[in-house]
Design a protein around this motif. Structure first.
Motif, PDB file in Angstrom:
ATOM      1  N   GLY A   1       6.140  57.116  31.240  1.00  0.00           N
ATOM      2  CA  GLY A   1       5.639  56.612  29.963  1.00  0.00           C
ATOM      3  C   GLY A   1       4.732  57.596  29.258  1.00  0.00           C
ATOM      4  O   GLY A   1       4.818  57.783  28.041  1.00  0.00           O
ATOM      5  N   VAL A   2       3.852  58.257  30.036  1.00  0.00           N
ATOM      6  CA  VAL A   2       2.901  59.196  29.434  1.00  0.00           C
ATOM      7  C   VAL A   2       3.588  60.493  29.039  1.00  0.00           C
ATOM      8  O   VAL A   2       3.376  61.020  27.944  1.00  0.00           O
ATOM      9  N   THR A   3       4.429  61.034  29.933  1.00  0.00           N
ATOM     10  CA  THR A   3       5.029  62.346  29.666  1.00  0.00           C
ATOM     11  C   THR A   3       6.185  62.292  28.672  1.00  0.00           C
ATOM     12  O   THR A   3       6.743  63.335  28.320  1.00  0.00           O
ATOM     13  N   THR A   4       6.563  61.116  28.229  1.00  0.00           N
ATOM     14  CA  THR A   4       7.544  61.012  27.136  1.00  0.00           C
ATOM     15  C   THR A   4       6.864  60.584  25.834  1.00  0.00           C
ATOM     16  O   THR A   4       7.532  60.255  24.858  1.00  0.00           O
ATOM     17  N   THR A   5       5.529  60.583  25.852  1.00  0.00           N
ATOM     18  CA  THR A   5       4.737  60.236  24.660  1.00  0.00           C
ATOM     19  C   THR A   5       4.355  61.507  23.909  1.00  0.00           C
ATOM     20  O   THR A   5       3.907  62.474  24.524  1.00  0.00           O
TER      21      THR A   5
ATOM     22  N   VAL B   1       3.587  41.506  31.176  1.00  0.00           N
ATOM     23  CA  VAL B   1       3.051  40.708  30.070  1.00  0.00           C
ATOM     24  C   VAL B   1       3.028  41.522  28.775  1.00  0.00           C
ATOM     25  O   VAL B   1       3.615  41.129  27.762  1.00  0.00           O
ATOM     26  N   LEU B   2       2.345  42.660  28.795  1.00  0.00           N
ATOM     27  CA  LEU B   2       2.252  43.471  27.581  1.00  0.00           C
ATOM     28  C   LEU B   2       3.616  44.046  27.201  1.00  0.00           C
ATOM     29  O   LEU B   2       3.936  44.177  26.013  1.00  0.00           O
ATOM     30  N   GLY B   3       4.414  44.395  28.216  1.00  0.00           N
ATOM     31  CA  GLY B   3       5.746  44.918  27.933  1.00  0.00           C
ATOM     32  C   GLY B   3       6.620  43.909  27.223  1.00  0.00           C
ATOM     33  O   GLY B   3       7.425  44.255  26.358  1.00  0.00           O
ATOM     34  N   SER B   4       6.449  42.621  27.567  1.00  0.00           N
ATOM     35  CA  SER B   4       7.211  41.565  26.896  1.00  0.00           C
ATOM     36  C   SER B   4       6.795  41.407  25.445  1.00  0.00           C
ATOM     37  O   SER B   4       7.593  41.013  24.597  1.00  0.00           O
ATOM     38  N   LEU B   5       5.540  41.715  25.158  1.00  0.00           N
ATOM     39  CA  LEU B   5       5.019  41.547  23.804  1.00  0.00           C
ATOM     40  C   LEU B   5       5.251  42.772  22.921  1.00  0.00           C
ATOM     41  O   LEU B   5       5.547  42.638  21.728  1.00  0.00           O
ATOM     42  N   PHE B   6       5.093  43.970  23.508  1.00  0.00           N
ATOM     43  CA  PHE B   6       5.120  45.184  22.698  1.00  0.00           C
ATOM     44  C   PHE B   6       6.232  46.164  23.092  1.00  0.00           C
ATOM     45  O   PHE B   6       6.457  47.138  22.384  1.00  0.00           O
ATOM     46  N   GLY B   7       6.880  45.922  24.232  1.00  0.00           N
ATOM     47  CA  GLY B   7       7.859  46.876  24.742  1.00  0.00           C
ATOM     48  C   GLY B   7       7.229  47.753  25.808  1.00  0.00           C
ATOM     49  O   GLY B   7       6.077  48.191  25.656  1.00  0.00           O
ATOM     50  N   SER B   8       7.951  48.000  26.888  1.00  0.00           N
ATOM     51  CA  SER B   8       7.373  48.722  28.027  1.00  0.00           C
ATOM     52  C   SER B   8       6.953  50.147  27.670  1.00  0.00           C
ATOM     53  O   SER B   8       5.973  50.673  28.212  1.00  0.00           O
ATOM     54  N   GLU B   9       7.665  50.791  26.747  1.00  0.00           N
ATOM     55  CA  GLU B   9       7.310  52.159  26.372  1.00  0.00           C
ATOM     56  C   GLU B   9       5.987  52.204  25.611  1.00  0.00           C
ATOM     57  O   GLU B   9       5.184  53.123  25.791  1.00  0.00           O
ATOM     58  N   ALA B  10       5.734  51.201  24.786  1.00  0.00           N
ATOM     59  CA  ALA B  10       4.523  51.191  23.957  1.00  0.00           C
ATOM     60  C   ALA B  10       3.264  50.953  24.768  1.00  0.00           C
ATOM     61  O   ALA B  10       2.167  51.334  24.336  1.00  0.00           O
ATOM     62  N   VAL B  11       3.376  50.316  25.948  1.00  0.00           N
ATOM     63  CA  VAL B  11       2.174  49.952  26.706  1.00  0.00           C
ATOM     64  C   VAL B  11       1.927  50.874  27.888  1.00  0.00           C
ATOM     65  O   VAL B  11       0.913  50.726  28.573  1.00  0.00           O
ATOM     66  N   ALA B  12       2.819  51.831  28.140  1.00  0.00           N
ATOM     67  CA  ALA B  12       2.647  52.706  29.300  1.00  0.00           C
ATOM     68  C   ALA B  12       1.351  53.511  29.211  1.00  0.00           C
ATOM     69  O   ALA B  12       0.600  53.610  30.193  1.00  0.00           O
TER      70      ALA B  12
ATOM     71  N   LEU C   1      -0.826  66.879  27.253  1.00  0.00           N
ATOM     72  CA  LEU C   1      -1.725  67.609  26.357  1.00  0.00           C
ATOM     73  C   LEU C   1      -1.394  69.097  26.322  1.00  0.00           C
ATOM     74  O   LEU C   1      -1.663  69.780  25.323  1.00  0.00           O
ATOM     75  N   LEU C   2      -0.798  69.614  27.411  1.00  0.00           N
ATOM     76  CA  LEU C   2      -0.392  71.017  27.463  1.00  0.00           C
ATOM     77  C   LEU C   2       0.973  71.252  26.818  1.00  0.00           C
ATOM     78  O   LEU C   2       1.473  72.377  26.799  1.00  0.00           O
ATOM     79  N   GLY C   3       1.594  70.160  26.342  1.00  0.00           N
ATOM     80  CA  GLY C   3       2.860  70.297  25.636  1.00  0.00           C
ATOM     81  C   GLY C   3       4.091  69.952  26.448  1.00  0.00           C
ATOM     82  O   GLY C   3       5.219  70.107  25.970  1.00  0.00           O
ATOM     83  N   PHE C   4       3.883  69.462  27.685  1.00  0.00           N
ATOM     84  CA  PHE C   4       5.040  69.118  28.528  1.00  0.00           C
ATOM     85  C   PHE C   4       5.654  67.807  28.056  1.00  0.00           C
ATOM     86  O   PHE C   4       4.948  66.858  27.713  1.00  0.00           O
ATOM     87  N   HIS C   5       6.989  67.749  28.058  1.00  0.00           N
ATOM     88  CA  HIS C   5       7.717  66.520  27.743  1.00  0.00           C
ATOM     89  C   HIS C   5       8.786  66.331  28.811  1.00  0.00           C
ATOM     90  O   HIS C   5       9.628  67.209  29.006  1.00  0.00           O
ATOM     91  N   ALA C   6       8.725  65.210  29.525  1.00  0.00           N
ATOM     92  CA  ALA C   6       9.630  64.996  30.652  1.00  0.00           C
ATOM     93  C   ALA C   6      11.087  65.017  30.210  1.00  0.00           C
ATOM     94  O   ALA C   6      11.464  64.267  29.301  1.00  0.00           O
ATOM     95  N   PRO C   7      11.912  65.874  30.835  1.00  0.00           N
ATOM     96  CA  PRO C   7      13.341  65.888  30.493  1.00  0.00           C
ATOM     97  C   PRO C   7      14.034  64.618  30.995  1.00  0.00           C
ATOM     98  O   PRO C   7      13.500  63.893  31.844  1.00  0.00           O
TER      99      PRO C   7
END
Length: 315
Positions: free
Chosen positions: A53-57, A117-128, A191-197
């Motif tokens: 969730g974090v590394t795809t943000t 709970v939060l994932g049901s309300l906002f989506g699992s990606e938004a709450v990670a 923060l260093l610019g990494f994005h999970a493939p």
């Protein structure tokens, strides 16, 4: 959001909790097997889910979470110290009892109920990311501080070590916990610019995707195997956890000018029942064990009423 919509979201969640409760109550799971489920969630499944969730943000989205973290520090960590000071100096609790009472009043079971709970309300990606930030505050700050308080209270057991060494070791241990270390590494990488493939995300998701159902089941099992003592300290902890802390968090979010979505997340994150981890820390120090365990069950029962109310109020 209407009451009917809220219950449509919450009924499956509480169904899994009740299923876990029956498994614990009927001795299908005991304390040892319950510990195994909790370990699966806290050391493997949830950290993997949060890492993805974090590394795809996007980096800029992550940087925008600093006010959210400050609100959590105020609503969880500062709340802990307020309760600690009141119980220690107002009610004359000893150091260990004050630390454990305050910890169980302040620490939510975000690791188990946050995603479903939060994932049901906002989506699992938004709450990670919000849940990952909560994990850092709780596991790298709150739990080590309470553990240090308990260690100071049992100072005679640490006579061969300086207090500075005890403090350093305790915070280092907290940072080694997967729920603190993995999100922290993910934040630094992002923060260093990494994005999970895609391949890495898919690999982590193989274990991370079990988080929601297993975590809820684990909550139910933990409640089911515990005996409840209906005493004033247990009710006090449960009341502080499910009523006072969410109210305080709402005021903090309002004072900081948080968005409606972030306010809802902040309030719900601390409105979840007390943490089984906090109860286990109380057992470790042989302080407030019965009260902490009972408060965990009582707060879970109270949350059946408070969570739908808060969701209807905030959304």
């Amino acid at each position: 959001m209407g009451i009917g919509e809220i219950f449509i979201i919450l009924i499956p969640i509480f169904f899994v909790i009740i299923l876990g409760y029956l498994a614990g109550y009927l001795n299908v799971f005991d304390k040892n097997s319950s510990k195994g489920i909790n370990t699966l969630v806290t050391k493997f499944a949830l950290p993997a889910h949060l890492f993805v969730g974090v590394t795809t943000t996007p980096r800029d989205v992550l940087l925008a979470q600093w006010p959210f973290m400050i609100a959590l520090v105020l609503g969880i960590f500062v709340f802990y110290f307020i309760i600690f000071l009141v119980t220690k100096f107002g009610f004359k609790f000893n150091l260990s009892n004050a630390a454990m009472f305050s910890l169980n009043s302040a620490q939510p079971t975000f690791a188990f109920m946050g995603i479903p709970v939060l994932g049901s309300l906002f989506g699992s990606e938004a709450v990670a990311v919000p849940i990952a930030v909560t994990g850092i505050v709780v596991n790298a700050l709150l739990d080590p501080t309470a553990t240090i308080m308990g260690t100071i209270a049992q100072r005679e057991k640490a006579e061969n070590e300086s207090m500075a060494k005890v403090v350093a070791k305790t915070f280092a241990h907290g940072l080694r916990e997967p729920l603190a270390l993995v999100p922290l590494i993910a934040v630094i990488l992002t923060l260093l610019g990494f994005h999970a493939p895609g391949l890495l995300s898919d690999s982590f998701n193989e274990i991370g995707d079990v988080t929601s159902g297993v975590a809820l089941f684990a909550v139910g099992v933990t409640v089911g195997i515990r005996k409840v003592s209906f005493n004033i300290p247990a009710f006090s902890i449960a009341f502080l956890k499910t009523i006072v802390q969410p109210t305080l968090m709402f005021l903090i979010a309002w004072a900081m000018g948080m968005s409606a979505e972030n306010t809802t997340m902040l309030v719900l994150l601390v409105a979840f029942p007390g943490s089984a981890v906090a109860a286990m820390i109380a057992v470790r120090f042989e302080s407030m064990e019965a009260e902490a365990g009972s408060a965990f069950v009582l707060s879970a029962l109270i949350s059946v009423l408070t969570l739908p109310f808060l969701i209807s109020l905030l959304m």
